[in-house]
Design a protein around this motif. Structure first.
Motif, PDB file in Angstrom:
ATOM      1  N   LEU A 151       0.830  -1.195   0.000  1.00 23.57           N
ATOM      2  CA  LEU A 151       0.000   0.000   0.000  1.00 23.57           C
ATOM      3  C   LEU A 151       0.869   1.250   0.000  1.00 23.57           C
ATOM      4  O   LEU A 151       2.004   1.220   0.480  1.00 23.57           O
ATOM      5  N   SER A 152       0.309   2.317  -0.509  1.00 27.52           N
ATOM      6  CA  SER A 152       0.953   3.622  -0.388  1.00 27.52           C
ATOM      7  C   SER A 152      -0.137   4.631  -0.057  1.00 27.52           C
ATOM      8  O   SER A 152      -1.309   4.424  -0.367  1.00 27.52           O
ATOM      9  N   ALA A 153       0.257   5.704   0.600  1.00 32.89           N
ATOM     10  CA  ALA A 153      -0.696   6.748   0.989  1.00 32.89           C
ATOM     11  C   ALA A 153      -0.131   8.112   0.616  1.00 32.89           C
ATOM     12  O   ALA A 153       1.030   8.401   0.893  1.00 32.89           O
ATOM     13  N   ASP A 154      -0.954   8.912  -0.017  1.00 32.19           N
ATOM     14  CA  ASP A 154      -0.565  10.257  -0.441  1.00 32.19           C
ATOM     15  C   ASP A 154      -1.178  11.266   0.525  1.00 32.19           C
ATOM     16  O   ASP A 154      -2.351  11.601   0.438  1.00 32.19           O
ATOM     17  N   ARG A 155      -0.378  11.735   1.463  1.00 34.95           N
ATOM     18  CA  ARG A 155      -0.867  12.670   2.482  1.00 34.95           C
ATOM     19  C   ARG A 155      -1.277  14.006   1.880  1.00 34.95           C
ATOM     20  O   ARG A 155      -2.099  14.709   2.447  1.00 34.95           O
ATOM     21  N   ASP A 156      -0.742  14.359   0.723  1.00 35.65           N
ATOM     22  CA  ASP A 156      -1.137  15.615   0.067  1.00 35.65           C
ATOM     23  C   ASP A 156      -2.559  15.523  -0.486  1.00 35.65           C
ATOM     24  O   ASP A 156      -3.241  16.543  -0.576  1.00 35.65           O
ATOM     25  N   ARG A 157      -2.989  14.341  -0.829  1.00 40.55           N
ATOM     26  CA  ARG A 157      -4.356  14.131  -1.341  1.00 40.55           C
ATOM     27  C   ARG A 157      -5.363  13.863  -0.235  1.00 40.55           C
ATOM     28  O   ARG A 157      -6.557  14.029  -0.432  1.00 40.55           O
ATOM     29  N   CYS A 158      -4.891  13.411   0.908  1.00 39.20           N
ATOM     30  CA  CYS A 158      -5.759  12.990   2.009  1.00 39.20           C
ATOM     31  C   CYS A 158      -6.660  14.132   2.466  1.00 39.20           C
ATOM     32  O   CYS A 158      -6.214  15.269   2.649  1.00 39.20           O
ATOM     33  N   ALA A 159      -7.950  13.811   2.657  1.00 33.71           N
ATOM     34  CA  ALA A 159      -8.926  14.799   3.126  1.00 33.71           C
ATOM     35  C   ALA A 159      -9.198  14.658   4.619  1.00 33.71           C
ATOM     36  O   ALA A 159      -9.953  15.444   5.185  1.00 33.71           O
ATOM     37  N   GLY A 160      -8.597  13.650   5.258  1.00 41.71           N
ATOM     38  CA  GLY A 160      -8.776  13.465   6.692  1.00 41.71           C
ATOM     39  C   GLY A 160     -10.120  12.881   7.087  1.00 41.71           C
ATOM     40  O   GLY A 160     -10.554  13.035   8.224  1.00 41.71           O
ATOM     41  N   ALA A 161     -10.791  12.179   6.171  1.00 41.30           N
ATOM     42  CA  ALA A 161     -12.103  11.602   6.474  1.00 41.30           C
ATOM     43  C   ALA A 161     -12.012  10.464   7.493  1.00 41.30           C
ATOM     44  O   ALA A 161     -12.960  10.207   8.215  1.00 41.30           O
ATOM     45  N   GLY A 162     -10.896   9.784   7.538  1.00 41.23           N
ATOM     46  CA  GLY A 162     -10.678   8.741   8.532  1.00 41.23           C
ATOM     47  C   GLY A 162     -11.265   7.386   8.202  1.00 41.23           C
ATOM     48  O   GLY A 162     -11.253   6.488   9.038  1.00 41.23           O
ATOM     49  N   MET A 163     -11.785   7.215   7.001  1.00 38.03           N
ATOM     50  CA  MET A 163     -12.365   5.921   6.637  1.00 38.03           C
ATOM     51  C   MET A 163     -11.322   4.798   6.685  1.00 38.03           C
ATOM     52  O   MET A 163     -11.638   3.674   7.058  1.00 38.03           O
ATOM     53  N   GLY A 209     -10.835   1.333  -1.276  1.00 40.56           N
ATOM     54  CA  GLY A 209     -12.057   1.638  -1.998  1.00 40.56           C
ATOM     55  C   GLY A 209     -12.918   2.703  -1.332  1.00 40.56           C
ATOM     56  O   GLY A 209     -13.650   3.423  -2.010  1.00 40.56           O
ATOM     57  N   LEU A 210     -12.832   2.811  -0.017  1.00 38.70           N
ATOM     58  CA  LEU A 210     -13.664   3.766   0.716  1.00 38.70           C
ATOM     59  C   LEU A 210     -13.057   5.161   0.833  1.00 38.70           C
ATOM     60  O   LEU A 210     -13.756   6.102   1.201  1.00 38.70           O
ATOM     61  N   CYS A 211     -11.792   5.300   0.535  1.00 33.09           N
ATOM     62  CA  CYS A 211     -11.133   6.604   0.674  1.00 33.09           C
ATOM     63  C   CYS A 211     -11.762   7.621  -0.281  1.00 33.09           C
ATOM     64  O   CYS A 211     -11.645   7.486  -1.503  1.00 33.09           O
ATOM     65  N   PRO A 212     -12.421   8.656   0.249  1.00 35.41           N
ATOM     66  CA  PRO A 212     -13.104   9.608  -0.632  1.00 35.41           C
ATOM     67  C   PRO A 212     -12.158  10.474  -1.461  1.00 35.41           C
ATOM     68  O   PRO A 212     -12.548  10.973  -2.514  1.00 35.41           O
ATOM     69  N   ALA A 213     -10.922  10.605  -1.017  1.00 38.52           N
ATOM     70  CA  ALA A 213      -9.959  11.433  -1.740  1.00 38.52           C
ATOM     71  C   ALA A 213      -9.083  10.620  -2.693  1.00 38.52           C
ATOM     72  O   ALA A 213      -8.308  11.180  -3.452  1.00 38.52           O
ATOM     73  N   GLY A 214      -9.195   9.302  -2.624  1.00 40.66           N
ATOM     74  CA  GLY A 214      -8.332   8.463  -3.457  1.00 40.66           C
ATOM     75  C   GLY A 214      -6.879   8.568  -3.058  1.00 40.66           C
ATOM     76  O   GLY A 214      -5.987   8.448  -3.889  1.00 40.66           O
ATOM     77  N   ALA A 215      -6.627   8.779  -1.773  1.00 40.05           N
ATOM     78  CA  ALA A 215      -5.266   8.996  -1.288  1.00 40.05           C
ATOM     79  C   ALA A 215      -4.508   7.706  -0.999  1.00 40.05           C
ATOM     80  O   ALA A 215      -3.308   7.746  -0.763  1.00 40.05           O
ATOM     81  N   ILE A 216      -5.196   6.576  -1.027  1.00 38.54           N
ATOM     82  CA  ILE A 216      -4.550   5.301  -0.733  1.00 38.54           C
ATOM     83  C   ILE A 216      -4.525   4.473  -2.008  1.00 38.54           C
ATOM     84  O   ILE A 216      -5.526   4.348  -2.698  1.00 38.54           O
TER      85      ILE A 216
END
Length: 70
Positions: free
Chosen positions: A3-15, A53-60
């Motif tokens: 997995l990878s996560a893009d903190r710049d794209r993250c909206a902080g929804a916490g899903m 799949g649940l990430c609303p920002a597509g950050a993962i």
């Protein structure tokens, strides 16, 4: 699975942290994604995939969608 996560794209929804708390967390300052385990254990794969799949920002991102690959 990796997995990878893009903190710049993250909206902080916490899903991600709610869906797979063994794999993801949120930082205390901004509530942005923290990737605890870039290579989750096989028992965590289903929750990790669901979090992607649940990430609303597509950050993962799932870098290896083949479920047989570590």
């Amino acid at each position: 699975m990796r997995l990878s996560a893009d903190r710049d794209r993250c909206a902080g929804a916490g899903m991600c942290a709610l869906t797979a708390p063994e794999v993801f967390d949120q930082d205390d300052e901004e509530g942005l994604v923290v990737l605890l385990h870039p290579v989750p254990l096989p028992g965590q794969w289903a929750a990790a995939r669901m979090a992607v799949g649940l990430c609303p920002a597509g950050a993962i991102a799932l870098d290896s969608p083949d479920s047989t690959a570590p």
